[in-house]
Design a protein around this motif. Structure first.
Motif, mmCIF file in Angstrom:
data_model
loop_
_atom_site.group_PDB
_atom_site.id
_atom_site.type_symbol
_atom_site.label_atom_id
_atom_site.label_comp_id
_atom_site.label_asym_id
_atom_site.label_seq_id
_atom_site.Cartn_x
_atom_site.Cartn_y
_atom_site.Cartn_z
ATOM 1 N N ARG A 1 5.499 39.579 -6.996
ATOM 2 C CA ARG A 1 5.282 38.370 -7.771
ATOM 3 C C ARG A 1 4.023 37.652 -7.272
ATOM 4 N NH1 ARG A 1 5.469 36.275 -10.631
ATOM 5 N NH2 ARG A 1 6.706 34.399 -10.650
ATOM 6 N N MET A 2 3.611 37.956 -6.281
ATOM 7 C CA MET A 2 2.385 37.190 -5.824
ATOM 8 C C MET A 2 1.069 37.994 -6.239
ATOM 9 S SD MET A 2 3.104 35.659 -2.315
ATOM 10 C CE MET A 2 1.658 34.924 -1.779
ATOM 11 N N ALA B 1 10.043 31.941 -8.835
ATOM 12 C CA ALA B 1 8.564 31.725 -8.861
ATOM 13 C C ALA B 1 8.164 32.305 -7.560
ATOM 14 C CB ALA B 1 8.591 30.270 -8.315
ATOM 15 N N ALA B 2 6.816 32.778 -7.954
ATOM 16 C CA ALA B 2 5.929 33.283 -6.703
ATOM 17 C C ALA B 2 5.527 32.029 -5.764
ATOM 18 C CB ALA B 2 5.174 34.121 -7.303
ATOM 19 N N PRO B 3 5.412 32.229 -4.497
ATOM 20 C CA PRO B 3 4.908 31.196 -3.744
ATOM 21 C C PRO B 3 3.290 30.759 -4.145
ATOM 22 C CG PRO B 3 6.092 32.674 -2.089
ATOM 23 C CD PRO B 3 5.928 33.141 -3.732
ATOM 24 N N ASP B 4 2.576 31.781 -4.455
ATOM 25 C CA ASP B 4 1.300 31.125 -4.942
ATOM 26 C C ASP B 4 1.397 30.304 -6.099
ATOM 27 O OD1 ASP B 4 1.913 33.541 -6.231
ATOM 28 O OD2 ASP B 4 -0.106 34.387 -6.201
ATOM 29 N N ARG C 1 18.140 40.275 0.039
ATOM 30 C CA ARG C 1 18.708 39.489 -1.234
ATOM 31 C C ARG C 1 18.800 40.182 -2.694
ATOM 32 N NH1 ARG C 1 19.332 34.234 -0.196
ATOM 33 N NH2 ARG C 1 20.082 34.031 -2.287
ATOM 34 N N VAL C 2 17.154 40.721 -3.053
ATOM 35 C CA VAL C 2 16.987 41.055 -4.296
ATOM 36 C C VAL C 2 17.833 42.163 -4.807
ATOM 37 C CG1 VAL C 2 14.741 40.148 -4.552
ATOM 38 C CG2 VAL C 2 15.004 42.302 -3.736
ATOM 39 N N ASP D 1 17.467 29.602 -4.896
ATOM 40 C CA ASP D 1 17.345 30.739 -3.870
ATOM 41 C C ASP D 1 17.868 32.114 -4.256
ATOM 42 O OD1 ASP D 1 16.586 31.381 -1.218
ATOM 43 O OD2 ASP D 1 18.593 31.451 -0.234
ATOM 44 N N LEU E 1 8.207 26.042 1.299
ATOM 45 C CA LEU E 1 7.227 25.939 2.284
ATOM 46 C C LEU E 1 5.879 25.921 1.496
ATOM 47 C CD1 LEU E 1 6.041 26.267 5.358
ATOM 48 C CD2 LEU E 1 6.245 28.991 4.779
ATOM 49 N N ALA E 2 5.696 26.705 0.233
ATOM 50 C CA ALA E 2 4.435 26.892 -0.356
ATOM 51 C C ALA E 2 3.862 25.298 -0.996
ATOM 52 C CB ALA E 2 4.260 27.874 -1.327
ATOM 53 N N TYR F 1 16.518 34.788 -5.530
ATOM 54 C CA TYR F 1 15.592 36.157 -5.058
ATOM 55 C C TYR F 1 15.468 35.757 -3.826
ATOM 56 C CZ TYR F 1 14.986 37.229 -9.928
ATOM 57 O OH TYR F 1 15.136 37.506 -11.428
ATOM 58 N N GLY F 2 16.034 34.963 -3.009
ATOM 59 C CA GLY F 2 15.916 34.680 -1.486
ATOM 60 C C GLY F 2 14.386 34.264 -1.119
ATOM 61 N N MET F 3 13.773 33.563 -2.312
ATOM 62 C CA MET F 3 12.602 33.020 -2.104
ATOM 63 C C MET F 3 12.628 31.499 -2.038
ATOM 64 S SD MET F 3 9.795 35.693 -4.130
ATOM 65 C CE MET F 3 10.571 35.228 -5.698
ATOM 66 N N VAL G 1 20.382 40.966 -7.152
ATOM 67 C CA VAL G 1 20.014 39.918 -8.193
ATOM 68 C C VAL G 1 19.554 40.911 -9.791
ATOM 69 C CG1 VAL G 1 18.330 38.434 -9.124
ATOM 70 C CG2 VAL G 1 18.881 38.506 -6.644
ATOM 71 N N GLU H 1 3.309 23.002 1.980
ATOM 72 C CA GLU H 1 1.816 23.228 2.659
ATOM 73 C C GLU H 1 0.626 22.730 1.727
ATOM 74 O OE1 GLU H 1 1.867 27.561 3.014
ATOM 75 O OE2 GLU H 1 2.384 27.384 5.209
ATOM 76 N N LEU I 1 5.475 34.736 4.399
ATOM 77 C CA LEU I 1 4.371 34.361 3.697
ATOM 78 C C LEU I 1 3.353 33.310 4.465
ATOM 79 C CD1 LEU I 1 3.424 32.994 0.968
ATOM 80 C CD2 LEU I 1 4.894 31.125 1.162
ATOM 81 N N LEU J 1 13.254 29.224 0.511
ATOM 82 C CA LEU J 1 12.506 28.593 1.378
ATOM 83 C C LEU J 1 10.888 28.918 1.347
ATOM 84 C CD1 LEU J 1 15.004 28.830 4.531
ATOM 85 C CD2 LEU J 1 14.488 26.898 2.907
ATOM 86 N N ALA J 2 10.598 30.111 0.970
ATOM 87 C CA ALA J 2 9.200 30.480 1.027
ATOM 88 C C ALA J 2 8.473 29.714 -0.084
ATOM 89 C CB ALA J 2 9.206 31.923 0.569
ATOM 90 N N MET K 1 14.677 24.613 8.301
ATOM 91 C CA MET K 1 13.143 25.071 8.273
ATOM 92 C C MET K 1 12.225 23.846 8.771
ATOM 93 S SD MET K 1 10.899 26.901 5.403
ATOM 94 C CE MET K 1 10.643 25.612 4.453
ATOM 95 N N MET L 1 14.925 32.796 6.616
ATOM 96 C CA MET L 1 13.414 32.202 6.844
ATOM 97 C C MET L 1 12.358 33.415 6.826
ATOM 98 S SD MET L 1 13.209 28.745 9.055
ATOM 99 C CE MET L 1 13.801 29.347 10.627
ATOM 100 N N LEU M 1 11.364 35.579 4.541
ATOM 101 C CA LEU M 1 10.127 35.467 3.438
ATOM 102 C C LEU M 1 9.249 34.382 3.820
ATOM 103 C CD1 LEU M 1 11.883 36.665 0.231
ATOM 104 C CD2 LEU M 1 10.622 37.773 1.690
ATOM 105 N N ALA M 2 9.887 33.302 4.214
ATOM 106 C CA ALA M 2 8.999 32.263 4.507
ATOM 107 C C ALA M 2 7.963 32.384 5.513
ATOM 108 C CB ALA M 2 9.649 30.814 4.616
#
Lengths: 300, 300
Positions: B259-260, A182-185, B289-290, A208, A218-219, A210-212, B293, A222, B218, A214-215, A256, B212, B214-215
């Protein structure tokens, strides 16, 4: 001031189900107890699926029975169909977890039926569950990205939320980033829409890969999400996908949120003990980051 | 619509400096070239520090000379003092990178002087650099968390920004999460304040030690930061701190922004080639990370 969050633990189910060799029931119960000791009060302890298809979950009734002895622990079991529903109700699960996919291709691959068929079957079970007064979670897989269909448009996720929401206004809905891509946006857009449109509680279930992880958490945080699934030890990788990693680690989420001053109710030192225990399960594919960081260990 | 970002590559400097055995100059130049091929147009190629203290950077003049032959590549070199400044100006660096810490304890440990002394010395160099018309970046280490002082209050980071800002209104300021333990809400608060208060460009320099990276990137992006430091291959760990990992990987940042829908100007396939090359540097401590993957590799 940061808002408190609930981390719903999924290691005993999502974290273990892909392990080929059977994890002894007493090991599963030890995981549940260590996580409870760390302050976990919501946990997916197993699933009433076919033991032929998922032999790892064959002892869910026993694990649930032990988990139910822990005061204040809400135990969720996954329920794929009528048979699972009946077993879960008989076993006294505190919360039923239903699941289907946002995308047609993943729903067919994973559940061997169309989304319409899944929705029809599950809607009957949701009605019965509501009548019986049992708590429920409806999980939507591949809400952002699908291994078959690629990026999932926000409108498609929202349409599916709308359909599920119509089943029961009190249902908790879990929105899952199954592939971890997923993309954070996207996450922010879907959760912002969901939280603004409906009064239901929504949960973010992230991976996790793709390492995203936590990002993306967070999204979701928020824009107002306050329930997050995590697997202690980062358990949950797929043994058939090299490099694929598991659920976002409970301890990474907890770190986090701790750093952000958002209360989790978890005891950091005991959570590390539980996470180490989960990560050491034979055959498991552990993940997560903070377990290996001296600075995080020193805070215990 | 997502905004374009600049990823400023730091692997040839921050990624290599902690490697004990000398990385041959031709290997460094190969890294620079591969990253340039991938579309990188801003790069920290080395530092004019004492070769006695940091022997790994002894060949910065040669690496810079080779890098300057690549059309359109802006080459930054770090400059700790007057001597480094003179060497960098002689060598024709496109951008000078100054650095000091937000916290007194880290500044003394890292630079063996007080913050006031650092600021006084660097302010003279900034004035000279401005008079000479050379581009500059002023990097503030430990802006969020310090290994000696712990969590850095937002007000302390903002006070230091104010002092640095007063040196030169055109200065780019790099705000660094040196330990990787910044909280996303701290990052958001500092960048939101900085971007609202001053017209300078601000860059986020993150580490992924606690997962954290990428978080935090972001969080900075969401409040308007558009320049991010990354190290291809996630290079940069500290060999003396078990579990410590390096800079947030360029390819991880690039994947999230891709991705965003935020343009980076980087070619994904060529970036993976460059990242693999950097990760394979003998003695290096790769991260990120990527790269591992399959789904990300398949997109190349």
């Amino acid at each position: 001031m940061s808002q408190a969050v609930i981390i719903s633990e999924v290691a005993p189910r999502d974290g273990l189900q892909s392990i080929g060799s059977f994890v002894p029931t007493e090991t599963k119960i030890a995981m549940v107890r260590a996580l409870y000791e760390a302050g976990v009060r919501r946990m997916e302890v197993g699933s009433f699926v076919s033991p032929r298809h998922v032999p790892q979950m064959a002892d869910t009734a026993e694990v649930l029975k032990a988990a139910k002895q822990l005061p204040g622990l809400e135990c969720t079991v996954l329920v794929p169909n009528r048979k699972g529903f009946d077993l879960a109700m008989d076993a006294g699960a505190d919360r039923l977890g239903f699941f289907m996919s946002v995308t047609e291709a993943h729903n067919r691959a994973n559940l061997n039926r169309s989304r319409d068929e899944s929705l029809a079957e599950l809607s009957a079970l949701v009605r019965e569950g509501a009548a019986a007064g049992v708590a429920m979670r409806f999980n939507l897989s591949c809400a952002f990205h699908c291994p078959f269909e690629g990026v999932v448009p926000v409108t498609e996720a929202v349409d599916m939320l709308e359909r599920v929401f119509s089943l029961d206004p009190g249902l908790e809905i879990g929105i899952a980033d199954t592939t971890g891509n997923a993309a954070p946006d996207q996450v922010a857009a879907v959760f912002a829409h969901a939280l603004a449109s409906w009064g239901n509680p929504f949960a973010f279930h992230g991976h996790d890969t793709y390492g995203m992880g936590l990002a993306n958490a967070l999204a979701a945080y928020e824009v107002g999400c306050r329930i997050f699934d995590g697997a202690a030890g980062g358990l949950g990788g797929c043994p058939f996908a090299p490099g694929a990693t598991g659920n976002t680690a409970t301890e990474d989420l907890a770190w986090m949120f701790r750093r952000m001053g958002a209360a989790t109710g978890l005891d950091w030192a005991k959570l590390l003990v539980a996470a180490d225990l989960c990560a050491a399960v034979p055959g498991g594919q552990p993940g997560g980051r903070v377990r290996g960081v001296p600075g995080a260990r020193a805070a215990a």
